[in-house]
Motif scaffolding. Structure first.
Motif, mmCIF file in Angstrom:
data_model
loop_
_atom_site.group_PDB
_atom_site.id
_atom_site.type_symbol
_atom_site.label_atom_id
_atom_site.label_comp_id
_atom_site.label_asym_id
_atom_site.label_seq_id
_atom_site.Cartn_x
_atom_site.Cartn_y
_atom_site.Cartn_z
ATOM 1 N N GLY A 286 24.922 0.519 22.858
ATOM 2 C CA GLY A 286 25.117 2.017 22.390
ATOM 3 C C GLY A 286 25.438 2.178 20.989
ATOM 4 N N LEU A 287 24.933 0.949 20.171
ATOM 5 C CA LEU A 287 25.301 0.819 18.702
ATOM 6 C C LEU A 287 24.485 0.079 18.088
ATOM 7 C CD1 LEU A 287 26.983 2.122 16.493
ATOM 8 C CD2 LEU A 287 28.552 0.522 16.511
ATOM 9 N N GLY A 288 23.886 0.342 16.831
ATOM 10 C CA GLY A 288 23.048 -0.601 15.929
ATOM 11 C C GLY A 288 22.915 0.285 14.648
ATOM 12 N N GLN B 132 12.679 -3.305 16.207
ATOM 13 C CA GLN B 132 12.838 -3.575 17.666
ATOM 14 C C GLN B 132 14.261 -4.180 17.972
ATOM 15 O OE1 GLN B 132 10.656 -2.365 20.171
ATOM 16 N NE2 GLN B 132 12.696 -2.851 21.208
ATOM 17 N N ARG B 133 14.452 -5.168 17.323
ATOM 18 C CA ARG B 133 15.855 -5.779 17.465
ATOM 19 C C ARG B 133 17.138 -4.585 17.367
ATOM 20 N NH1 ARG B 133 13.955 -9.834 14.405
ATOM 21 N NH2 ARG B 133 15.006 -9.322 12.709
ATOM 22 N N ILE B 134 16.844 -3.686 16.391
ATOM 23 C CA ILE B 134 17.695 -2.758 16.101
ATOM 24 C C ILE B 134 17.986 -1.683 17.235
ATOM 25 C CG2 ILE B 134 18.736 -0.765 14.815
ATOM 26 C CD1 ILE B 134 17.596 -2.604 12.132
ATOM 27 N N ARG B 135 16.761 -1.483 17.695
ATOM 28 C CA ARG B 135 16.544 -0.367 18.893
ATOM 29 C C ARG B 135 17.071 -1.093 20.086
ATOM 30 N NH1 ARG B 135 16.666 4.854 19.193
ATOM 31 N NH2 ARG B 135 17.538 4.365 21.445
ATOM 32 N N ASP B 136 16.959 -2.350 20.316
ATOM 33 C CA ASP B 136 17.248 -3.095 21.551
ATOM 34 C C ASP B 136 18.792 -3.051 21.673
ATOM 35 O OD1 ASP B 136 14.730 -3.728 22.135
ATOM 36 O OD2 ASP B 136 14.971 -5.999 21.600
ATOM 37 N N SER B 137 19.622 -3.092 20.396
ATOM 38 C CA SER B 137 21.120 -3.043 20.349
ATOM 39 C C SER B 137 21.439 -1.829 20.692
ATOM 40 C CB SER B 137 21.549 -3.461 18.761
ATOM 41 O OG SER B 137 22.970 -3.343 18.785
#
Length: 192
Positions: free
Chosen positions: A68-70, A58-63
Motif C-alpha cells: 500500500g505504499l511505494g 514495476q518494482r515500485i508498482r509491486d510495492s
C-alpha cells in the motif's frame, strides 16, 4: 494493515500531484533517469535503456500492490506546466526492515523546495501505513542537497561509512533515520 486495505496517502502536496507509477509514465521517467545531470553524485546509477526503467517502475508498482505504499511520480499540480514531471520519490520498503526515503528530480527543478515537499509527504505516508517501521535515507556524503532534504523531513544522521559496492572506492555513505536503529538493522542496510 492488509495490502488491500485503503491507505490514506496524499495525492497532492501544495504544488505537486503524487501518484503511483503507471505504464504511461515510462517515457517521462526514463528521460529523468537517463539524464546525466541528475546522476552527478552516482554516475553509475544512470539508466541507459528503457528496460531498466520499466523494471524500476514495476518494482515500485509491486510495492504499492503488496503493502500500500511505494514511490510516486510527482508532477506539477497547477500553472502553465501542470502535469509536467518534476521527478519521482517517496518511501519504499528496504530489505523488509526500513522505509527508504528517496527523491530524484529533474535538474531544472532543483532548488525550488520540491524534494522537501515530496520527502515530507512520503514520511507522513510511511508513518500512517506502518508507523512501526523506521524511515531512513541512504545517500552519498557529497550529496549535500539530498542530506538537507532528509534533515528537513525529520531524519538524523545515524551512520557514516564506506559505500559497499560503489565503483568509487573512496565513496562515503550516510544513513539518516527518524529514530534510533539497532546495530543489526544498520548492518543489514550498509552491507550491500
Amino acid at each position: 494493515m492488509a495490502p488491500d486495505d485503503p491507505v490514506d496517502v496524499p495525492a497532492r502536496t501544495a504544488r505537486l500531484v503524487l501518484a503511483p507509477p503507471r505504464h504511461e509514465d515510462l517515457e517521462d521517467v526514463f528521460a529523468l533517469y537517463s539524464d546525466p545531470a541528475v546522476w552527478e553524485h552516482l554516475p553509475s546509477g544512470r539508466h541507459t535503456d528503457r528496460t531498466r526503467t520499466a523494471l524500476l517502475l514495476q518494482r515500485i508498482r509491486d510495492s504499492w500492490d503488496a503493502i500500500g505504499l511505494g514511490s510516486w511520480v510527482a508532477r506539477l499540480a497547477e500553472g502553465p506546466d501542470a502535469g509536467r514531471l518534476v521527478g519521482t520519490g517517496g518511501c519504499d520498503l528496504r530489505m523488509g526492515v526500513t522505509w527508504n526515503l528517496s527523491y530524484r528530480l529533474h535538474r531544472r527543478d532543483w532548488g525550488h523546495g520540491y524534494a522537501g515537499e515530496l520527502a515530507a509527504a512520503a514520511t507522513a505516508a510511511a508513518h500512517r501505513v506502518r508507523p512501526d517501521i523506521p524511515v531512513t535515507a541512504y545517500l552519498l556524503e557529497h550529496n549535500t542537497r539530498s542530506a538537507a532534504a532528509a534533515e528537513r523531513a525529520g531524519l538524523h544522521l545515524t551512520w557514516r561509512g564506506s559505500d559497499a559496492g560503489n565503483p568509487d572506492p573512496g565513496a562515503v555513505r550516510l544513513l539518516y533515520a527518524d529514530r534510533p536503529l539497532s546495530r543489526i538493522v544498520v548492518e543489514v542496510l550498509t552491507a550491500s
